[in-house]
Design an enzyme around this catalytic site. Structure first.
Site, PDB file in Angstrom:
ATOM      1  N   PRO A 230       0.812  -1.213   0.000  1.00  0.00           N
ATOM      2  CA  PRO A 230       0.000   0.000   0.000  1.00  0.00           C
ATOM      3  C   PRO A 230       0.847   1.265   0.000  1.00  0.00           C
ATOM      4  O   PRO A 230       0.323   2.355   0.239  1.00  0.00           O
ATOM      5  CB  PRO A 230      -0.746  -0.126   1.327  1.00  0.00           C
ATOM      6  CG  PRO A 230       0.278  -0.741   2.236  1.00  0.00           C
ATOM      7  CD  PRO A 230       1.139  -1.649   1.367  1.00  0.00           C
ATOM      8  N   ARG A 232       4.466   2.392  -2.025  1.00  0.00           N
ATOM      9  CA  ARG A 232       4.948   2.950  -3.283  1.00  0.00           C
ATOM     10  C   ARG A 232       5.199   1.808  -4.261  1.00  0.00           C
ATOM     11  O   ARG A 232       5.771   0.776  -3.898  1.00  0.00           O
ATOM     12  CB  ARG A 232       6.241   3.762  -3.090  1.00  0.00           C
ATOM     13  CG  ARG A 232       6.027   5.189  -2.591  1.00  0.00           C
ATOM     14  CD  ARG A 232       5.314   6.033  -3.632  1.00  0.00           C
ATOM     15  NE  ARG A 232       5.185   7.426  -3.259  1.00  0.00           N
ATOM     16  CZ  ARG A 232       4.109   7.961  -2.676  1.00  0.00           C
ATOM     17  NH1 ARG A 232       3.091   7.177  -2.357  1.00  0.00           N
ATOM     18  NH2 ARG A 232       4.045   9.252  -2.403  1.00  0.00           N
ATOM     19  N   ASP A 256      -1.944  -1.283  -4.014  1.00  0.00           N
ATOM     20  CA  ASP A 256      -2.710  -0.059  -4.239  1.00  0.00           C
ATOM     21  C   ASP A 256      -1.869   0.965  -5.005  1.00  0.00           C
ATOM     22  O   ASP A 256      -2.364   2.045  -5.326  1.00  0.00           O
ATOM     23  CB  ASP A 256      -3.133   0.528  -2.885  1.00  0.00           C
ATOM     24  CG  ASP A 256      -4.091   1.701  -3.014  1.00  0.00           C
ATOM     25  OD1 ASP A 256      -5.064   1.590  -3.792  1.00  0.00           O
ATOM     26  OD2 ASP A 256      -3.878   2.735  -2.347  1.00  0.00           O
ATOM     27  N   GLU A 261       3.363   4.870 -11.518  1.00  0.00           N
ATOM     28  CA  GLU A 261       3.021   6.134 -10.862  1.00  0.00           C
ATOM     29  C   GLU A 261       4.238   6.920 -10.401  1.00  0.00           C
ATOM     30  O   GLU A 261       4.101   8.098 -10.063  1.00  0.00           O
ATOM     31  CB  GLU A 261       2.180   5.860  -9.617  1.00  0.00           C
ATOM     32  CG  GLU A 261       0.850   5.199  -9.850  1.00  0.00           C
ATOM     33  CD  GLU A 261       0.126   5.004  -8.541  1.00  0.00           C
ATOM     34  OE1 GLU A 261      -0.711   5.852  -8.203  1.00  0.00           O
ATOM     35  OE2 GLU A 261       0.416   4.015  -7.840  1.00  0.00           O
ATOM     36  N   HIS A 288      -4.941   3.234  -6.180  1.00  0.00           N
ATOM     37  CA  HIS A 288      -4.374   4.207  -5.240  1.00  0.00           C
ATOM     38  C   HIS A 288      -5.468   4.806  -4.345  1.00  0.00           C
ATOM     39  O   HIS A 288      -5.691   6.024  -4.314  1.00  0.00           O
ATOM     40  CB  HIS A 288      -3.623   5.321  -5.976  1.00  0.00           C
ATOM     41  CG  HIS A 288      -2.506   5.901  -5.153  1.00  0.00           C
ATOM     42  ND1 HIS A 288      -1.227   6.010  -5.604  1.00  0.00           N
ATOM     43  CD2 HIS A 288      -2.484   6.408  -3.890  1.00  0.00           C
ATOM     44  CE1 HIS A 288      -0.452   6.553  -4.670  1.00  0.00           C
ATOM     45  NE2 HIS A 288      -1.198   6.797  -3.613  1.00  0.00           N
ATOM     46  N   GLY A 290      -5.444   4.592  -1.029  1.00  0.00           N
ATOM     47  CA  GLY A 290      -4.937   4.657   0.346  1.00  0.00           C
ATOM     48  C   GLY A 290      -5.573   5.729   1.203  1.00  0.00           C
ATOM     49  O   GLY A 290      -5.925   5.493   2.359  1.00  0.00           O
ATOM     50  N   SER A 291      -5.717   6.935   0.653  1.00  0.00           N
ATOM     51  CA  SER A 291      -6.301   8.031   1.442  1.00  0.00           C
ATOM     52  C   SER A 291      -7.707   8.376   0.985  1.00  0.00           C
ATOM     53  O   SER A 291      -8.242   9.430   1.367  1.00  0.00           O
ATOM     54  CB  SER A 291      -5.418   9.275   1.345  1.00  0.00           C
ATOM     55  OG  SER A 291      -5.390   9.776   0.013  1.00  0.00           O
TER      56      SER A 291
END
Length: 326
Positions: A230, A232, A256, A261, A288, A290-291
């Site tokens: 999760p 990089r 993720d 990227e 992506h 994660g947040s």
């Protein structure tokens, strides 16, 4: 009045924060502006709210000489050349803590989804229907497993807290000395890889962590273990992961984040490795997220906006990772 460019779609309250202090030019689309288009919009701008899709390097900054601050709505900032910004008198700020808990929650979700074959089970019901229990899709649970956390900073420790109620053995490794507020067994990376049924990555991308999980390190993992990323994309060599999945050495991979990227790599691939996409029964891949919690994203944007306004007012901004001379 100074101009602030917001490179990704933001909440109404984020844009409203600048009322009376700066004019706002905001990307209202889901897709990012192409680099050249972004540079054109930033010429004459004093502030830039940057996101994961942006690559801010020296060449970018040279064409936007009026920039005074890059307020990154990010925790990791390997897509921004901080040294180049410092040399040109541009502040760089980040949001150091608001992404931690959502990322840890997603890491646990990815782990459970991968180990318990949740996506495959869902697809089978939608495609084949459901006639009752069958002896199939046996997987890896958290209870009774050994989970190895590679990196034990804020995210690693948050993941450990999330896992504390799952009756699993937790071990961790980290190159730095950490103040640890919870009991955990710290081991070296080779020992962690040899013991863990599940390995979760929680490291930033640096020259020393690039391709940390390559063919050699994956070969040190327990046969059939799961790998969860999760953090990089380029912490792993996606080709090596695909090889290990195809050979059965690796039991599954959840991610993720992806190599494509990582703007800090001039040689980054342009897409996820196709052999990872092809491994439909042994992978969980998310875009992506994660947040991607609404409350967290609001707070992240407002924090970045606050730092921008501080810099425009001549105040040292919160979350600064540099200190430009001018």
């Amino acid at each position: 009045m100074p101009l602030a460019v917001l490179t990704s779609r933001t909440f109404d309250e984020t844009r409203a924060t600048f009322d009376g202090a700066a004019r706002v030019l905001s990307n209202e689309a889901v897709e990012p502006w192409p680099r050249e288009s972004l540079i054109e919009r930033c010429q004459g701008a004093s502030a830039l709210m940057a996101f994961m899709t942006d690559c801010i390097d020296g060449a970018f900054l040279d064409r936007c000489p009026d920039l005074r601050i890059i307020g990154a709505a990010l925790k990791g900032y390997d897509n921004i050349d901080v040294e180049a910004a410092t040399e040109r008198g541009v502040w760089v700020t980040i949001v150091p803590d608001l992404l931690t808990v959502p990322t840890a929650e997603l890491a646990v979700g990815l782990t459970i989804a991968l180990g318990r074959h949740i996506r495959i089970g869902d697809e089978r019901i939608r495609h084949d229907g459901f006639a009752g229990w069958r002896p199939q899709l046996y997987g890896t649970g958290l209870s009774g497993s050994t989970v190895g956390l590679v990196g034990f900073g804020q995210v690693g420790q948050a993941i450990a807290r999330c896992l504390s109620g799952f009756n699993c053995r937790l071990i961790a490794c980290d190159a730095q000395e950490r103040e640890i507020s919870q009991p955990i067994e710290m081991v070296a990376l080779p020992a962690l890889l040899a013991q863990a049924d599940i390995v979760i990555l929680g490291l930033p991308l640096t020259p020393s962590t690039l391709f940390l999980m390559d063919a050699a390190t994956i070969a040190q993992m327990k046969p059939g273990a799961l790998l969860v990323n999760p953090a990089r994309g380029s912490l792993v060599d996606e080709q090596a992961v695909a090889d290990a999945l195809e050979s059965g050495r690796l039991g599954g991979y959840a991610a993720d984040v992806f190599e494509c990227e990582d703007w800090a790599r001039p040689d980054r691939p342009l897409a996820i490795h196709p052999r990872l996409i092809a491994q439909q029964t042994r992978t969980i891949l998310t875009p992506h997220l994660g947040s991607a919690v609404t409350l967290a994203r609001r707070q992240i944007e407002l924090s970045a906006a606050h730092s921008i306004l501080q810099a425009l007012a001549g105040v040292t901004p919160d979350g600064a990772v540099n200190h430009p001379h001018s």
